[in-house]
Structures are given as structure tokens and as C-alpha cells.
Design a protein around this motif. Structure first.
Motif, PDB file in Angstrom:
ATOM      1  N   MET A 180       0.817  -1.148   0.432  1.00 59.61           N
ATOM      2  CA  MET A 180       0.263   0.003  -0.190  1.00 59.61           C
ATOM      3  C   MET A 180       0.901   1.185   0.211  1.00 59.61           C
ATOM      4  O   MET A 180       0.654   2.092  -0.152  1.00 59.61           O
ATOM      5  CB  MET A 180      -1.143  -0.521   1.437  1.00 59.61           C
ATOM      6  N   THR A 181       2.183   1.233   0.605  1.00 59.67           N
ATOM      7  CA  THR A 181       2.719   2.053   1.087  1.00 59.67           C
ATOM      8  C   THR A 181       4.490   2.425  -0.293  1.00 59.67           C
ATOM      9  O   THR A 181       5.082   3.453  -0.104  1.00 59.67           O
ATOM     10  CB  THR A 181       3.437   2.207   2.232  1.00 59.67           C
ATOM     11  N   THR A 182       4.263   1.773  -0.951  1.00 65.67           N
ATOM     12  CA  THR A 182       4.850   2.181  -2.112  1.00 65.67           C
ATOM     13  C   THR A 182       4.714   3.165  -3.226  1.00 65.67           C
ATOM     14  O   THR A 182       3.604   3.819  -3.106  1.00 65.67           O
ATOM     15  CB  THR A 182       5.358   1.209  -3.130  1.00 65.67           C
ATOM     16  N   PRO A 183       5.946   4.124  -3.586  1.00 58.47           N
ATOM     17  CA  PRO A 183       5.600   5.301  -4.278  1.00 58.47           C
ATOM     18  C   PRO A 183       4.661   5.430  -5.677  1.00 58.47           C
ATOM     19  O   PRO A 183       3.856   6.144  -4.868  1.00 58.47           O
ATOM     20  CB  PRO A 183       7.168   5.703  -4.811  1.00 58.47           C
ATOM     21  N   GLU A 184       4.692   3.942  -5.749  1.00 50.83           N
ATOM     22  CA  GLU A 184       3.368   3.847  -6.914  1.00 50.83           C
ATOM     23  C   GLU A 184       2.169   3.312  -5.762  1.00 50.83           C
ATOM     24  O   GLU A 184       1.143   4.440  -6.850  1.00 50.83           O
ATOM     25  CB  GLU A 184       3.934   2.582  -7.902  1.00 50.83           C
ATOM     26  N   GLY A 185       2.306   3.006  -5.096  1.00 53.67           N
ATOM     27  CA  GLY A 185       0.696   2.488  -4.472  1.00 53.67           C
ATOM     28  C   GLY A 185       0.022   4.150  -4.185  1.00 53.67           C
ATOM     29  O   GLY A 185      -1.190   4.558  -3.956  1.00 53.67           O
ATOM     30  N   LEU A 186       0.943   4.721  -3.154  1.00 56.14           N
ATOM     31  CA  LEU A 186       0.540   5.819  -2.755  1.00 56.14           C
ATOM     32  C   LEU A 186       0.699   7.141  -3.979  1.00 56.14           C
ATOM     33  O   LEU A 186      -1.258   7.695  -3.354  1.00 56.14           O
ATOM     34  CB  LEU A 186       1.896   6.187  -2.607  1.00 56.14           C
ATOM     35  N   VAL A 187       0.548   6.745  -5.322  1.00 59.93           N
ATOM     36  CA  VAL A 187       0.198   7.779  -5.823  1.00 59.93           C
ATOM     37  C   VAL A 187      -1.246   7.115  -6.553  1.00 59.93           C
ATOM     38  O   VAL A 187      -2.342   8.216  -6.684  1.00 59.93           O
ATOM     39  CB  VAL A 187       1.086   8.244  -7.132  1.00 59.93           C
ATOM     40  N   GLU A 188      -1.027   5.903  -6.206  1.00 55.06           N
ATOM     41  CA  GLU A 188      -2.474   5.500  -6.871  1.00 55.06           C
ATOM     42  C   GLU A 188      -3.634   5.607  -5.973  1.00 55.06           C
ATOM     43  O   GLU A 188      -5.242   6.220  -6.159  1.00 55.06           O
ATOM     44  CB  GLU A 188      -1.978   4.072  -7.075  1.00 55.06           C
ATOM     45  N   THR A 189      -3.256   5.167  -4.790  1.00 54.98           N
ATOM     46  CA  THR A 189      -4.524   5.702  -3.590  1.00 54.98           C
ATOM     47  C   THR A 189      -4.684   7.159  -3.008  1.00 54.98           C
ATOM     48  O   THR A 189      -5.426   7.412  -3.322  1.00 54.98           O
ATOM     49  CB  THR A 189      -3.525   5.513  -2.027  1.00 54.98           C
ATOM     50  N   ALA A 190      -3.600   8.754  -3.962  1.00 53.29           N
ATOM     51  CA  ALA A 190      -3.396  10.299  -4.407  1.00 53.29           C
ATOM     52  C   ALA A 190      -4.780  10.031  -5.005  1.00 53.29           C
ATOM     53  O   ALA A 190      -6.180  10.497  -4.919  1.00 53.29           O
ATOM     54  CB  ALA A 190      -2.461  10.039  -4.260  1.00 53.29           C
ATOM     55  N   THR A 191      -4.962   9.242  -6.433  1.00 54.54           N
ATOM     56  CA  THR A 191      -5.695   9.798  -7.483  1.00 54.54           C
ATOM     57  C   THR A 191      -6.992   9.088  -7.179  1.00 54.54           C
ATOM     58  O   THR A 191      -7.995   9.467  -6.821  1.00 54.54           O
ATOM     59  CB  THR A 191      -5.380   9.125  -8.454  1.00 54.54           C
ATOM     60  N   THR A 192      -7.279   7.932  -6.375  1.00 51.73           N
ATOM     61  CA  THR A 192      -8.695   7.193  -6.076  1.00 51.73           C
ATOM     62  C   THR A 192      -8.736   8.292  -5.581  1.00 51.73           C
ATOM     63  O   THR A 192     -11.097   8.183  -4.867  1.00 51.73           O
ATOM     64  CB  THR A 192      -7.731   5.928  -5.081  1.00 51.73           C
ATOM     65  N   PHE A 193      -8.462   8.900  -3.629  1.00 53.50           N
ATOM     66  CA  PHE A 193      -9.115   9.820  -3.164  1.00 53.50           C
ATOM     67  C   PHE A 193      -9.313  11.056  -3.862  1.00 53.50           C
ATOM     68  O   PHE A 193     -10.300  12.394  -2.550  1.00 53.50           O
ATOM     69  CB  PHE A 193      -8.830   9.701  -1.849  1.00 53.50           C
ATOM     70  N   ALA A 194      -8.709  11.245  -4.414  1.00 53.02           N
ATOM     71  CA  ALA A 194      -8.917  12.824  -5.102  1.00 53.02           C
ATOM     72  C   ALA A 194      -8.972  13.834  -4.240  1.00 53.02           C
ATOM     73  O   ALA A 194      -9.876  14.466  -4.320  1.00 53.02           O
ATOM     74  CB  ALA A 194      -9.772  12.686  -6.800  1.00 53.02           C
ATOM     75  N   TYR A 195      -7.597  14.132  -3.772  1.00 57.74           N
ATOM     76  CA  TYR A 195      -6.685  13.474  -3.574  1.00 57.74           C
ATOM     77  C   TYR A 195      -6.723  13.955  -2.120  1.00 57.74           C
ATOM     78  O   TYR A 195      -6.009  14.878  -0.936  1.00 57.74           O
ATOM     79  CB  TYR A 195      -6.122  14.941  -4.190  1.00 57.74           C
ATOM     80  N   TYR A 196      -5.040  12.830  -1.807  1.00 54.80           N
ATOM     81  CA  TYR A 196      -4.220  12.875  -1.033  1.00 54.80           C
ATOM     82  C   TYR A 196      -3.406  13.126  -1.116  1.00 54.80           C
ATOM     83  O   TYR A 196      -2.819  12.269  -2.340  1.00 54.80           O
ATOM     84  CB  TYR A 196      -4.053  10.946  -0.302  1.00 54.80           C
ATOM     85  N   ILE A 197      -2.125  13.549  -0.769  1.00 52.04           N
ATOM     86  CA  ILE A 197      -0.898  13.662  -0.750  1.00 52.04           C
ATOM     87  C   ILE A 197       0.062  12.829  -0.152  1.00 52.04           C
ATOM     88  O   ILE A 197      -0.165  12.534   0.814  1.00 52.04           O
ATOM     89  CB  ILE A 197      -0.404  15.091  -0.631  1.00 52.04           C
ATOM     90  N   PRO A 198       0.863  11.895  -1.502  1.00 52.15           N
ATOM     91  CA  PRO A 198       1.964  10.528  -0.339  1.00 52.15           C
ATOM     92  C   PRO A 198       2.599  11.258   0.952  1.00 52.15           C
ATOM     93  O   PRO A 198       2.735  12.830   0.619  1.00 52.15           O
ATOM     94  CB  PRO A 198       2.658  10.736  -1.364  1.00 52.15           C
ATOM     95  N   PRO A 199       2.567  10.416   1.802  1.00 50.62           N
ATOM     96  CA  PRO A 199       3.249  11.214   3.026  1.00 50.62           C
ATOM     97  C   PRO A 199       5.286  10.931   2.672  1.00 50.62           C
ATOM     98  O   PRO A 199       5.895  11.085   3.696  1.00 50.62           O
ATOM     99  CB  PRO A 199       3.003  10.111   3.821  1.00 50.62           C
ATOM    100  N   THR A 200       5.350  10.286   1.601  1.00 55.00           N
ATOM    101  CA  THR A 200       7.394  10.913   1.699  1.00 55.00           C
ATOM    102  C   THR A 200       7.452  11.368   0.415  1.00 55.00           C
ATOM    103  O   THR A 200       6.636  11.691  -0.554  1.00 55.00           O
ATOM    104  CB  THR A 200       7.393   9.493   0.966  1.00 55.00           C
TER     105      THR A 200
END
Length: 435
Positions: free
Chosen positions: A340-360
Motif C-alpha cells: 500500500m505504501t510504495t511510491p506507485e501505490g501511494l500515487v494510486e491511492t492519492a488519485t483514487t481519493f482525489a486527492y491524498y498527498i503521499p507522505p514521503t
């Protein structure tokens, strides 16, 4: 409403809780449960597990709006598949999730993973329900310290954020152009108030925000409170009074509508979309709506009293790992969390929730490669602050309630800012003293 790469799992040794940890945690939960409404009569506290299937891992989150077949459901299941197991996902609303988690721990049947709203992490950690990330074996070194802080209790991290949202100042570019206001010139309270005066002179509404008597009201007031240099442990400081007087002054001068007293963040946004207001305080979750507005919309940081960006509160959820009677389950749970917390996974989560900002930093840079227009929000999150940080932990909720009460009292005219905040501080102190 609201993502950080973790270290290579092969490069660090996994650690797990000792077998004796579970009974201690359960005893703590039993003690805490006496004061909880969820502690139903006859509930047994047990150190035994729930007879979990080795191939099925349970996941709870506060997203009932993301049902089976949604992008979020697919994202969760993909991480289960990558870890070699099936994930059984259950969604609750935020309050029900915390209560259900405490009940499940008392019954000895906690899920493997819970996604918690960040202020709730300290509540469950204090009850002895959660493993620390060190015990769990999850590296947190790449996560922005200011975002991780919301899940830190007594120096130990009890979860990792999947992303963060926060607040900024949206503006109607047409109104500012007509009033001759350059948004880049708004750098402190004085320049913002000056801009509101210019806008009002042109016959437009100035600023709308949420002063509602709930956590949303505190969430929206905190940037002004912190931006004045105030501290949540001292609600009636001169700096706190100055922040509340700023809001009251805007209301008195007609720069803000009377509706702010009862506005939620959603109603703030509805007001802004009418095109009648120059500014609205709101969050990352309105990015897509802003792009679809009938007028050009821009974003600037919420200014501090004396200049610079004010600290804003972080919103968003943390991945947490409840204590298990079988610590061997942690290895698979760690793999799920890492997915869930790879850079790619965080971006996917970010766009899914429009928008979360990755924490790294790596996740943020990856997000900006996809959408450079999100840079103001990345900057805002980097400057954000956890509401339960600074050692407040479970002390935050009563402070917040007293604070939003002071805001309500002042905006409604029942007390001036100084008296309302003095009463709020007395209320917090009385509760802390057991009064």
C-alpha cells in the motif's frame, strides 16, 4: 477526504511481538472497556485469537462509500494478492470503526489491518490495542516526520499514513481580477484583510469558512490559531485570542457571511461554487470540483499572521496493525502494508481519493510528475501538523471540543473572543483535573 515508500523488506529484519504481549494488551483493553459504550454486558476479554484462516486476512477501513467493485476495493485486493492471501474487507463509518475495533480487541478477534482516521490512532494505542511499527517490523524512516507525528504516542509510531489532506485558500480569479487583487500579494493576515476590503468594495462576498460546532470547526480554525503562534495547551493565550478576533472581525465587517457560524466544509464549498465569494477555506478533496467550477479557481497557502504559510492540520488515515495472539501473522500483514505504501501505490491511492498527498518525498515527487498542478497542495502537506501531535494524544478531543465551543460562542455573539477562550481553557483544565 483525503501516500511514502518503505524500505526494501529484504534489507531489514522483521520483528514481531513476543507471545506475552497479547494478554497485557487485552487487560488494558478490558480496563478501558468499562468506560466505553461499546463494552456490552457479558463481553468476555480473552487472550485467544479469533481462529483466523492463514489464507484470509481481515481489513477494516472507514470508506463505506467505496463498495465492492470500486477502485479502492480493487486496490486493497491487489495488495492481498501480492502478499499471497485473500483480504476480507469490511467498511464502517469513522466513529463506528473505532468503537468496533475496541470491541473486537476485547473479544480477542481483532482484524489484521485497520485504517484509522489519524486522531483515533492515539485512542487505540492508549488502549493497548495496536502494535508499534518497530514491533510490527515496518520501516517509517522515509515518511515525513510532520505527518508521522499524528500516529506517535510516547515516542513510538503506531501506524503509517497512506496519505494526507489539508487545507488551503481557494480563490475566484475573476473576482480578484475585478477588484485588482494579485493573489500572490496575499502573504499575511493584513494583506488578506486588505484584499477582502477591496473585494467588498466591488460588491462581492469576501471569504467563507466552516465555524460549525464540530471537529470540522476546529479543523478549519487551527491554521489561524497556529498561524498566530498559539498552542493547543494554552487556549486563552493572547495569540489564540488574536486568531479568533480575526474571524470575528471579518464577520463584523461583512467580509464573511453569517452562515459561517453553522457552515460545514461541504456548505462552505457550496457557497464558493455560487461564484459570489472571493475566497473559501477548504481542502485537497475539492481539487476536481474546483476544476469543474464555472469560473477560474486558484489556490494559495493560508497565511500566517506575520507572513509565510500557516501550519495546517493533517487529515487522512493511518495503516495500523492490531495486536494478534499469533505474531506469525505480522509478516504477511507487513507485506500488505508495504504494498500500500510504495511510491506507485501511494500515487494510486492519492488519485483514487482525489486527492491524498503521499507522505514521503518519493511519493510526492511521483504524484507531481503525473499532475504538476498539485504542487500547492504538496507544499501545504509538507507544512502541515498533526492534531494529536506535540504529545497531546488522547488529550486532543476535549481540547478540540472546547475550542470549537469558543469559536461558536464568539461568532454568535454570546461572548467576546477573550472570555470565550478563557472559558474554554477552564473547561479543559477542569476535565484534566477530573472535575
Amino acid at each position: 477526504m483525503f501516500r511514502p515508500p518503505l524500505s526494501d523488506p529484504s534489507a531489514r529484519a522483521r520483528s514481531v511481538l513476543p507471545q506475552g504481549t497479547r494478554p497485557r494488551a487485552v487487560r488494558a483493553l478490558c480496563a478501558a472497556g468499562a468506560a466505553l459504550a461499546v463494552a456490552a454486558a457479558g463481553t468476555a476479554c480473552s487472550a485467544s485469537g479469533g481462529g483466523a484462516d492463514d489464507d484470509v486476512y481481515t481489513w477494516w477501513d472507514p470508506y463505506p462509500q467505496h463498495a465492492d467493485g470500486s477502485d479502492w476495493e480493487r486496490r486493497v485486493q491487489e495488495c492481498g494478492t501480492e502478499a499471497g492471501v485473500t483480504i476480507e474487507r469490511t467498511a464502517y463509518d469513522t466513529t463506528a470503526l473505532t468503537n468496533q475495533a475496541l470491541l473486537a480487541a476485547q473479544e480477542g478477534t481483532p482484524p489484521d489491518v485497520i485504517l484509522l482516521d489519524n486522531p483515533a490512532v492515539s485512542t487505540l494505542a492508549d488502549a493497548g490495542m495496536l502494535t508499534t511499527m518497530g514491533e510490527f517490523g515496518l520501516d517509517t524512516s522515509d515518511i515525513d516526520e510532520n505527518l508521522l507525528a499524528a500516529g506517535v504516542v510516547d515516542g513510538e509510531a503506531y501506524g503509517v499514513p497512506i496519505g494526507a489532506n489539508t487545507l488551503a485558500l481557494y480563490y475566484n480569479a475573476d473576482i480578484l481580477d475585478e477588484a485588482g487583487v494579485d493573489p500572490e500579494s496575499i502573504t499575511d493576515w493584513a494583506s488578506l484583510t486588505g484584499a477582502l476590503e477591496q473585494v467588498a468594495d466591488e460588491g462581492h462576498g469576501g471569504i467563507t469558512f466552516a465555524g460549525i460546532g464540530t471537529e470540522e470547526g476546529s479543523f478549519q480554525f487551527l491554521p489561524w490559531f497556529w498561524g498566530a503562534g498559539a498552542d493547543l495547551r494554552d487556549l486563552d493565550s493572547p495569540e489564540a485570542v488574536e486568531a479568533l478576533e480575526l474571524w470575528q472581525g471579518w464577520l463584523d465587517d461583512g467580509y464573511a457571511p453569517n452562515s459561517v457560524i453553522d457552515n460545514s466544509q461541504n456548505t462552505v464549498w457550496e457557497e464558493f461554487l455560487t461564484g459570489e465569494f472571493a475566497f473559501a477555506e477548504n481542502g485537497t478533496w475539492q481539487v476536481d470540483s474546483a476544476e469543474a467550477a464555472d469560473f477560474p479557481v486558484g489556490v494559495i497557502p493560508l497565511p500566517g499572521r506575520d507572513g509565510g504559510a500557516a501550519p495546517t492540520p493533517t487529515g487522512g488515515e493511518f495503516i495500523t496493525a492490531p495486536v494478534q495472539s499469533d505474531p506469525e501473522r505480522y509478516e504477511v500483514t507487513t507485506r500488505i502494508a508495504e504494498c500500500m505504501t510504495t511510491p506507485e501505490g501511494l500515487v494510486e491511492t492519492a488519485t483514487t481519493f482525489a486527492y491524498y498527498i503521499p507522505p514521503t518525498q518519493a511519493g510526492q515527487e511521483a504524484l507531481l510528475e503525473e499532475d504538476p498542478d498539485l504542487e500547492p497542495w504538496v507544499d501545504a502537506v509538507r507544512n502541515a501538523r498533526g492534531r494529536t501531535g506535540d504529545g497531546l494524544g488522547t488529550g486532543y478531543p476535549p481540547i478540540s471540543e472546547a475550542l470549537w465551543g469558543a469559536v461558536q460562542g464568539t461568532l454568535s455573539g454570546t461572548a467576546d473572543a477573550e472570555q470565550a477562550l478563557r472559558d474554554a481553557q477552564s473547561e479543559v483544565q477542569s476535565e484534566a483535573d477530573g472535575g
